[in-house]
Scaffold this active site. Structure first.
Site, PDB file in Angstrom:
ATOM      1  N   ARG A  57      24.172   0.592 -15.331  1.00  0.00           N
ATOM      2  CA  ARG A  57      23.110   0.822 -16.305  1.00  0.00           C
ATOM      3  C   ARG A  57      22.596   2.261 -16.182  1.00  0.00           C
ATOM      4  O   ARG A  57      22.489   2.803 -15.066  1.00  0.00           O
ATOM      5  CB  ARG A  57      21.965  -0.153 -16.011  1.00  0.00           C
ATOM      6  CG  ARG A  57      20.792  -0.136 -16.978  1.00  0.00           C
ATOM      7  CD  ARG A  57      21.143  -0.752 -18.282  1.00  0.00           C
ATOM      8  NE  ARG A  57      19.961  -1.080 -19.079  1.00  0.00           N
ATOM      9  CZ  ARG A  57      20.037  -1.406 -20.373  1.00  0.00           C
ATOM     10  NH1 ARG A  57      21.201  -1.443 -21.005  1.00  0.00           N
ATOM     11  NH2 ARG A  57      18.952  -1.713 -21.047  1.00  0.00           N
ATOM     12  N   THR A  89      26.569  -2.041 -29.289  1.00  0.00           N
ATOM     13  CA  THR A  89      27.133  -2.653 -28.085  1.00  0.00           C
ATOM     14  C   THR A  89      28.460  -3.405 -28.315  1.00  0.00           C
ATOM     15  O   THR A  89      28.831  -3.682 -29.444  1.00  0.00           O
ATOM     16  CB  THR A  89      26.065  -3.569 -27.423  1.00  0.00           C
ATOM     17  OG1 THR A  89      24.875  -2.844 -27.297  1.00  0.00           O
ATOM     18  CG2 THR A  89      26.473  -4.082 -26.087  1.00  0.00           C
ATOM     19  N   GLU A 139      23.409   1.518 -26.559  1.00  0.00           N
ATOM     20  CA  GLU A 139      22.153   0.964 -27.084  1.00  0.00           C
ATOM     21  C   GLU A 139      22.177   0.877 -28.605  1.00  0.00           C
ATOM     22  O   GLU A 139      22.846   0.039 -29.155  1.00  0.00           O
ATOM     23  CB  GLU A 139      20.938   1.746 -26.569  1.00  0.00           C
ATOM     24  CG  GLU A 139      19.692   0.908 -26.394  1.00  0.00           C
ATOM     25  CD  GLU A 139      19.216   0.138 -27.612  1.00  0.00           C
ATOM     26  OE1 GLU A 139      19.390  -1.099 -27.618  1.00  0.00           O
ATOM     27  OE2 GLU A 139      18.652   0.740 -28.528  1.00  0.00           O
ATOM     28  N   GLU A 151      19.483   4.643 -24.267  1.00  0.00           N
ATOM     29  CA  GLU A 151      19.110   3.429 -23.521  1.00  0.00           C
ATOM     30  C   GLU A 151      17.650   3.407 -23.075  1.00  0.00           C
ATOM     31  O   GLU A 151      17.065   2.343 -22.871  1.00  0.00           O
ATOM     32  CB  GLU A 151      20.022   3.281 -22.302  1.00  0.00           C
ATOM     33  CG  GLU A 151      20.430   1.849 -22.011  1.00  0.00           C
ATOM     34  CD  GLU A 151      21.384   1.309 -23.060  1.00  0.00           C
ATOM     35  OE1 GLU A 151      21.077   0.238 -23.620  1.00  0.00           O
ATOM     36  OE2 GLU A 151      22.413   1.934 -23.347  1.00  0.00           O
ATOM     37  N   SER A 190      19.233  -6.911 -22.248  1.00  0.00           N
ATOM     38  CA  SER A 190      19.476  -8.316 -22.598  1.00  0.00           C
ATOM     39  C   SER A 190      20.941  -8.673 -22.425  1.00  0.00           C
ATOM     40  O   SER A 190      21.343  -9.798 -22.721  1.00  0.00           O
ATOM     41  CB  SER A 190      19.130  -8.563 -24.062  1.00  0.00           C
ATOM     42  OG  SER A 190      17.813  -8.221 -24.315  1.00  0.00           O
ATOM     43  N   GLY A 232      24.323  -7.496 -29.488  1.00  0.00           N
ATOM     44  CA  GLY A 232      23.332  -8.056 -30.401  1.00  0.00           C
ATOM     45  C   GLY A 232      21.888  -7.844 -29.983  1.00  0.00           C
ATOM     46  O   GLY A 232      21.003  -8.601 -30.390  1.00  0.00           O
ATOM     47  N   GLY A 233      21.613  -6.819 -29.153  1.00  0.00           N
ATOM     48  CA  GLY A 233      20.229  -6.562 -28.750  1.00  0.00           C
ATOM     49  C   GLY A 233      19.659  -7.789 -28.056  1.00  0.00           C
ATOM     50  O   GLY A 233      20.378  -8.506 -27.363  1.00  0.00           O
TER      51      GLY A 233
HETATM   52  N1  GLU Z   1      20.586  -1.917 -25.247  1.00  0.00           N
HETATM   53  C1  GLU Z   1      20.607  -3.333 -25.374  1.00  0.00           C
HETATM   54  C2  GLU Z   1      20.522  -3.973 -24.031  1.00  0.00           C
HETATM   55  O1  GLU Z   1      20.909  -3.426 -23.070  1.00  0.00           O
HETATM   56  C3  GLU Z   1      21.833  -3.826 -26.058  1.00  0.00           C
HETATM   57  C4  GLU Z   1      21.872  -3.374 -27.454  1.00  0.00           C
HETATM   58  C5  GLU Z   1      22.767  -4.174 -28.295  1.00  0.00           C
HETATM   59  O2  GLU Z   1      23.315  -5.174 -27.933  1.00  0.00           O
HETATM   60  O3  GLU Z   1      22.955  -3.765 -29.407  1.00  0.00           O
HETATM   61  O4  GLU Z   1      20.101  -5.060 -23.923  1.00  0.00           O
END
Ligand code: GLU
Length: 588
Positions: free
Chosen positions: A117, A409, A429, A446, A474, A494-495
């Site tokens: 990360r 992602t 991100e 990020e 996430s 998918g955030g």
């Molecule tokens: N940056 C998000 C995360 O680390 C993921 C973003 C995404 O899945 O589009 O949770």
């Protein structure tokens, strides 16, 4: 840096024919059109005897498959897949980003995780995303530019894990990506659609403008052949010099300059941040669900804890009998998600900086107590959805954060001939990250995964920015174990919806006994903060009325998962790619 022609490269026509579903390209562009009811295509199932790769782009999956076919292992294939993804799906992941790897090692029989990360620069302060009045910046104002860029982790993750566990020669693993970058690759419909949708924002900085638009300012078109000689050169440098050649020297200097000189919104990343970056091997976070061990990524990801909490609450109900087309199943799943998100918002962050009660959050007694809140038969009222009181190793209290995550992602899964399993979620991100590009790759944003506000009612927020800290994620790369052996590897972009996508796929697989091609394609019903998001054009819409009468506010719209899964059965491997994107599962 780039040459576009409308012709197809003959070497690529074979790769294009590998696209799992003829509908994949259509679905990819549909996924960009908010609120359009298109439905989800069914996914194909790939079958293989010995090894398999499931990834978001056919060229990347083929590169990994070829490494495995030549006798490389899953870690070798990971390097090839990631280096091609960074070229052909640059909006989602790459050298300028970070990743989490959940790995099953066949020789030790253990699941472990590697944390690549991004970190906050040492010059960053908790006020990084506050304006002069102390108010949180608007999300996109924070994203675009240097301020949001964290120290990239992906290259170090690839190199260190390969040094430890790889088999094939490091340098050769970049050959497929170098060839595609210097000879050109065909721009996919999804990439073209995303560039067009981005429009002016992607033209904020010169590097990205020059790469994604032609001289007249028109965006790349699907089928254009795109070259990226800078990327090829960067890969040659990493192939020859390993991670050090990225974290020190000319590439590092160019990254720092790009970040610190980003016009209008400069950042504070320094050469020291890059030189001192470390990946971390961390224990997997596992929860037993219906006699299977569901293992994933602990902090700084909230993934395994939140997915585990959802499952741990649901274990108290007979979902199998209720079935997938039953509003009662979705009341339970939706409110289990809401309770998990309330805990996540309060407690989860980088545990190298703030303690988190991971054991307490996943304790069966705690989760059965949370499950008893669902005895109401109606949707939980807003007031009833608050963080619980898990047991701590010592007492602490945090305020609730307000991190926002928007989807980009990529997730891929690899199983090799020895039975090693890679489940990796990789990201820059936001789509196109910070919109800053150097040396042929995009830089992440990020740091906007941190909470912008530092305190809530005077109490510090666990996921606030601190120098050297990793923003909460996430991402939920997962391996499900049965009797100590891997059974299923899965994950998704998918955030913050990732958590719901993965939890739902696991319920579909474990409780509803669906095959892999159904768990990746199944309509989505996701509830994080109270509103029930239902996937447009699918049977999820049938749930709108019954869920409303249970007390939910519902919202029908497109869903942007990219679930990739491989099941390990006694007779071989079964894999599938989410038909909402362009992925494919390939094996032999
Ligand atoms: N940056 C998000 C995360 O680390 C993921 C973003 C995404 O899945 O589009 O949770």
């Amino acid at each position: 840096m780039r040459a576009i022609s409308l012709g197809l490269l003959s070497t690529l026509s074979m790769a294009s024919s590998l696209i799992a579903s003829p509908l994949a390209a259509q679905q990819a562009s549909d996924a960009m059109a908010p609120e359009r009811a298109t439905g989800v295509a069914t996914a194909e199932r790939a079958e293989a005897k010995t090894f398999m790769v499931a990834a978001a782009n056919p060229l990347a999956a083929a590169a990994g498959r070829d490494v495995l076919a030549r006798g490389g292992n899953a870690i070798d294939a990971m390097v090839a897949v990631q280096s091609v993804l960074g070229l052909v799906e640059p909006q989602s992941s790459g050298l300028g980003g970070g990743a989490f790897l959940v790995y099953y090692d066949a020789s030790s029989g253990k699941v472990t995780t590697f944390d690549g990360r991004e970190t906050a620069p040492m010059e960053a302060t908790p006020k990084l995303f506050l304006d002069d009045q102390g108010q949180p910046l608007k999300f996109m104002d924070a994203v675009v530019g240097g301020r949001s860029v964290g120290t990239p982790g992906t290259v170090k993750l690839l190199h260190e894990v390969h040094s430890k566990l790889g088999k094939a020669e490091w340098a050769g693993l970049f050959d497929p990506a170098i060839k595609l970058a210097s000879e050109g690759f065909e721009v996919s419909p999804r990439l073209a659609t995303l560039v067009a949708a981005e429009g002016d924002r992607l033209k904020t900085y010169e590097g990205t403008t020059g790469y994604f638009f032609d001289d007249a300012g028109a965006p790349l078109q699907a089928g254009n052949v795109l070259k990226n000689e800078d990327y090829a050169q960067t890969l040659r440098t990493i192939a020859a010099g390993g991670a050090n050649a990225f974290y020190e020297g000319a590439i590092a200097e160019a990254i720092v300059k790009t970040v610190r000189e980003a016009e209008g919104n400069p950042g504070v990343l320094s050469l020291a941040d890059l030189a001192n970056y470390r990946i971390k091997e961390r224990e997997a976070v596992c929860l037993t669900y219906r006699a299977l061990d569901v293992c994933g990524m602990g902090p700084p990801s909230s993934g395994a804890a939140a997915v585990g909490q959802i499952l741990g609450i649901l274990e108290n109900f007979d979902l199998r009998n209720l079935g997938p087309r039953n509003p009662e199943s979705w009341r339970l799943i939706g409110d289990a998600q809401r309770l998990a998100f309330a805990d996540r918002e309060r407690y989860l962050a980088d545990t190298d900086f703030v303690p988190a009660p991971i054991k307490g959050l996943l304790a069966k007694e705690y989760l059965s107590g949370r499950a008893s809140l669902l005895d109401t038969k109606k949707a939980l009222s807003k007031d009833a959805v608050t963080a619980g009181e898990p047991t701590w190793d010592h007492a602490l209290l945090f305020g609730e954060g307000d991190a926002i995550e928007l989807p980009s992602t990529s997730h891929f899964v690899i199983v090799d001939a020895q039975g090693n399993v890679v489940s990796m979620t990789t990201t820059i991100e936001n789509g196109f990250g910070s919109r800053l590009m150097t040396n042929g790759f995009l830089l992440n944003n990020e740091l906007t995964d941190f909470s912008f506000k530092t305190h809530a009612d005077g109490i510090p927020v666990a996921n606030r920015v601190e120098p050297g800290k990793r923003p909460r994620s996430s991402m939920s790369p997962t391996i499900v174990m049965k009797d100590g052996k891997p059974l299923l590897a899965v994950g998704s972009p998918g955030g913050s919806q990732i958590i719901g996508y993965v939890a739902q796929a696991l319920v579909a697989y474990i409780d509803w006994q669906m095959p892999v091609e159904e768990i990746v394609a199944m309509p989505h019903l996701i509830n994080r903060f109270g509103t029930y998001d239902l996937e447009a054009g699918t049977w999820a819409e049938e749930m709108a009325e019954p869920l409303q009468s249970l007390g939910y506010e519902v919202k029908v719209g497109e869903m942007n998962s990219g679930l990739h899964a491989i099941e390990l059965t006694p007779s071989g491997l079964l894999g599938s790619a989410d038909p909402r994107r362009e992925g494919v599962a390939l094996g032999e």
